[in-house]
Design a protein around this motif. Structure first.
Motif, PDB file in Angstrom:
ATOM      1  N   PRO A   9       0.835  -1.207   0.000  1.00 42.91           N
ATOM      2  CA  PRO A   9       0.000   0.000   0.000  1.00 42.91           C
ATOM      3  C   PRO A   9       0.868   1.253   0.000  1.00 42.91           C
ATOM      4  O   PRO A   9       1.913   1.303   0.654  1.00 42.91           O
ATOM      5  CB  PRO A   9      -0.811  -0.135   1.294  1.00 42.91           C
ATOM      6  CG  PRO A   9      -0.855  -1.601   1.554  1.00 42.91           C
ATOM      7  CD  PRO A   9       0.460  -2.144   1.078  1.00 42.91           C
ATOM      8  N   GLN A  18       1.819   9.256  -6.484  1.00 47.20           N
ATOM      9  CA  GLN A  18       0.916   8.159  -6.819  1.00 47.20           C
ATOM     10  C   GLN A  18       0.462   8.220  -8.276  1.00 47.20           C
ATOM     11  O   GLN A  18       0.266   7.180  -8.917  1.00 47.20           O
ATOM     12  CB  GLN A  18      -0.285   8.140  -5.882  1.00 47.20           C
ATOM     13  CG  GLN A  18      -1.210   9.339  -5.959  1.00 47.20           C
ATOM     14  CD  GLN A  18      -2.384   9.207  -4.985  1.00 47.20           C
ATOM     15  OE1 GLN A  18      -2.701   8.111  -4.535  1.00 47.20           O
ATOM     16  NE2 GLN A  18      -3.007  10.329  -4.660  1.00 47.20           N
ATOM     17  N   GLU A  55       7.431   1.648   6.730  1.00 44.87           N
ATOM     18  CA  GLU A  55       6.503   1.470   5.615  1.00 44.87           C
ATOM     19  C   GLU A  55       7.063   2.087   4.333  1.00 44.87           C
ATOM     20  O   GLU A  55       6.859   1.551   3.237  1.00 44.87           O
ATOM     21  CB  GLU A  55       5.133   2.076   5.943  1.00 44.87           C
ATOM     22  CG  GLU A  55       5.147   3.569   6.236  1.00 44.87           C
ATOM     23  CD  GLU A  55       3.746   4.107   6.439  1.00 44.87           C
ATOM     24  OE1 GLU A  55       2.773   3.377   6.171  1.00 44.87           O
ATOM     25  OE2 GLU A  55       3.618   5.266   6.889  1.00 44.87           O
ATOM     26  N   SER A 185      -6.809  -0.116 -10.024  1.00 42.94           N
ATOM     27  CA  SER A 185      -6.065   0.228  -8.821  1.00 42.94           C
ATOM     28  C   SER A 185      -4.583   0.232  -9.109  1.00 42.94           C
ATOM     29  O   SER A 185      -4.085  -0.489  -9.956  1.00 42.94           O
ATOM     30  CB  SER A 185      -6.360  -0.791  -7.722  1.00 42.94           C
ATOM     31  OG  SER A 185      -5.507  -0.584  -6.618  1.00 42.94           O
ATOM     32  N   HIS A 187      -2.302  -0.712  -7.047  1.00 47.41           N
ATOM     33  CA  HIS A 187      -1.677  -1.902  -6.481  1.00 47.41           C
ATOM     34  C   HIS A 187      -2.523  -3.120  -6.789  1.00 47.41           C
ATOM     35  O   HIS A 187      -3.676  -3.201  -6.417  1.00 47.41           O
ATOM     36  CB  HIS A 187      -1.532  -1.751  -4.967  1.00 47.41           C
ATOM     37  CG  HIS A 187      -0.882  -0.465  -4.591  1.00 47.41           C
ATOM     38  ND1 HIS A 187       0.392  -0.149  -4.983  1.00 47.41           N
ATOM     39  CD2 HIS A 187      -1.344   0.608  -3.884  1.00 47.41           C
ATOM     40  CE1 HIS A 187       0.702   1.041  -4.515  1.00 47.41           C
ATOM     41  NE2 HIS A 187      -0.336   1.523  -3.866  1.00 47.41           N
ATOM     42  N   THR A 190      -5.020  -4.907  -4.243  1.00 49.34           N
ATOM     43  CA  THR A 190      -5.315  -4.044  -3.111  1.00 49.34           C
ATOM     44  C   THR A 190      -6.211  -2.926  -3.579  1.00 49.34           C
ATOM     45  O   THR A 190      -6.315  -2.642  -4.759  1.00 49.34           O
ATOM     46  CB  THR A 190      -4.029  -3.436  -2.517  1.00 49.34           C
ATOM     47  OG1 THR A 190      -3.450  -2.575  -3.498  1.00 49.34           O
ATOM     48  CG2 THR A 190      -3.048  -4.514  -2.142  1.00 49.34           C
ATOM     49  N   THR A 191      -6.843  -2.275  -2.634  1.00 46.39           N
ATOM     50  CA  THR A 191      -7.671  -1.135  -2.990  1.00 46.39           C
ATOM     51  C   THR A 191      -6.820   0.115  -3.012  1.00 46.39           C
ATOM     52  O   THR A 191      -5.801   0.204  -2.331  1.00 46.39           O
ATOM     53  CB  THR A 191      -8.801  -0.950  -1.958  1.00 46.39           C
ATOM     54  OG1 THR A 191      -8.215  -0.795  -0.663  1.00 46.39           O
ATOM     55  CG2 THR A 191      -9.736  -2.156  -1.968  1.00 46.39           C
ATOM     56  N   GLN A 192      -7.263   1.066  -3.820  1.00 49.29           N
ATOM     57  CA  GLN A 192      -6.537   2.333  -3.902  1.00 49.29           C
ATOM     58  C   GLN A 192      -6.640   3.070  -2.576  1.00 49.29           C
ATOM     59  O   GLN A 192      -7.689   3.052  -1.932  1.00 49.29           O
ATOM     60  CB  GLN A 192      -7.143   3.175  -5.025  1.00 49.29           C
ATOM     61  CG  GLN A 192      -6.327   4.409  -5.382  1.00 49.29           C
ATOM     62  CD  GLN A 192      -5.055   4.033  -6.088  1.00 49.29           C
ATOM     63  OE1 GLN A 192      -4.881   2.904  -6.514  1.00 49.29           O
ATOM     64  NE2 GLN A 192      -4.144   4.949  -6.192  1.00 49.29           N
ATOM     65  N   PRO A 193      -5.575   3.710  -2.128  1.00 48.69           N
ATOM     66  CA  PRO A 193      -5.648   4.440  -0.872  1.00 48.69           C
ATOM     67  C   PRO A 193      -6.778   5.457  -0.916  1.00 48.69           C
ATOM     68  O   PRO A 193      -7.036   6.072  -1.940  1.00 48.69           O
ATOM     69  CB  PRO A 193      -4.269   5.143  -0.793  1.00 48.69           C
ATOM     70  CG  PRO A 193      -3.374   4.294  -1.644  1.00 48.69           C
ATOM     71  CD  PRO A 193      -4.247   3.737  -2.713  1.00 48.69           C
TER      72      PRO A 193
END
Length: 307
Positions: A9, A18, A55, A185, A187, A190-193
């Motif tokens: 993420p 991004q 992170e 997305s 990633h 994964t979901t977009q932030p």
């Protein structure tokens, strides 16, 4: 594709990169060289922002893995191994997107694809900073493209008709993340932030951009890099190439002979090589006019020692 492995993420500290990473993902298949440099820009920028928190370190490490995999996969491509070729390649691609959007703007054809093309062109000019300081012309193109994207978007959102062409800049902003809801997305898996990246143009000084040398009616070539979003109802078949205006070859170059007293410096040879690389990159996009102009510059420099 080597760069298809999922990234962790996106840390909130990296919100500013991004869209460069999303552009890389969109270009992986049709323009892997540009995608590579988008990731390299994101990597270098991320390192400057935060390379210490866990992170951020984890994200940068995975991004570095992607870059190494792409470099290995395309290791025989001069645009990856030689900065001068890579710079020409990315710059030409950015210019094609800019010209496509500018042509649509001047023709009064306002739609999401041209807004995205303006904005993406500005992101790719950001990417050019991996090769060094931007030229003043590219700085102006970046400002203009970002402002145009925000201005046209806000006009359409408010039910107003945008004014085509260069006009005085005013403060504008729009949320590209929100406008592209439903797009892929960044990633995989994964979901977009949820945090969105809002482009702010109101920090750009009020300027009149009539000095930008983009000829009215200039069309992108057949292989225009502007991607048509699936949800606009517009198909790529609606974008038709226009006949190109080929510049006349300077007749003096046919009869010019190198004077014995001309001494070319290493910088002269480097500039001539750069013009030839620009010409080669332009031909990849069937842009004969730009190729001819750069080849003439190279020839004049080599024959006369002057530009």
């Amino acid at each position: 594709m080597a760069a298809s492995a999922a990234l962790p993420p996106l840390p909130p500290q990296f919100k500013s990169i991004q869209h460069h990473l999303r552009t890389a993902q969109e270009l992986d298949k049709r323009e892997p060289v540009v995608a590579y440099y988008c990731r390299l820009y994101a990597m270098q920028t991320g390192m400057k922002i935060d390379s210490k928190t866990p992170e951020c370190r984890k994200f940068l490490s995975k991004l570095m893995d992607q870059l190494e995999a792409m470099k290995k996969q395309f290791g025989d491509n001069e645009a990856i191994t030689q900065d001068i070729v890579g710079s020409a390649h990315v710059e030409n691609y950015a210019l094609k997107m800019f010209l496509y959007a500018d042509n649509e703007d001047r023709a009064g054809q306002f739609h999401k694809n041209m807004i995205k093309s303006f904005y993406t062109a500005s992101l790719l000019i950001d990417v050019l900073t991996v090769f060094g300081e931007l030229s003043e012309e590219n700085v102006q193109h970046r400002k203009y493209a970002r402002w145009k994207a925000a201005y046209i978007h806000n006009c359409l959102k408010n039910g107003e008709t945008p004014q085509p062409g260069p006009i005085g800049m005013e403060g504008e902003s729009f949320d590209l993340e929100r406008e592209e809801a439903g797009s892929s997305s960044l990633h995989s898996g994964t979901t977009q932030p949820t945090s969105s990246s809002t482009y702010e143009a109101n920090n750009t000084p009020t300027t009149n951009f009539t000095g930008i040398h983009i000829p009215p009616g200039a069309h992108a070539p057949a292989n225009t890099p502007a991607e048509v979003p699936h949800n606009t109802g517009v198909t790529s078949n609606t974008i038709q190439p226009a006949p190109q205006n080929i510049p006349l070859v300077d007749p003096a170059l046919y009869s010019a002979q190198s004077a014995g007293e001309v001494h070319l410096t290493p910088e002269d040879f480097a500039r001539a090589q750069k013009y030839c690389k620009y010409a080669g990159s332009a031909l990849q996009y069937e842009d004969v006019s730009t190729a001819v102009q750069n080849l003439q510059k190279a020839l004049k420099l080599l024959v006369t020692g002057r530009e």
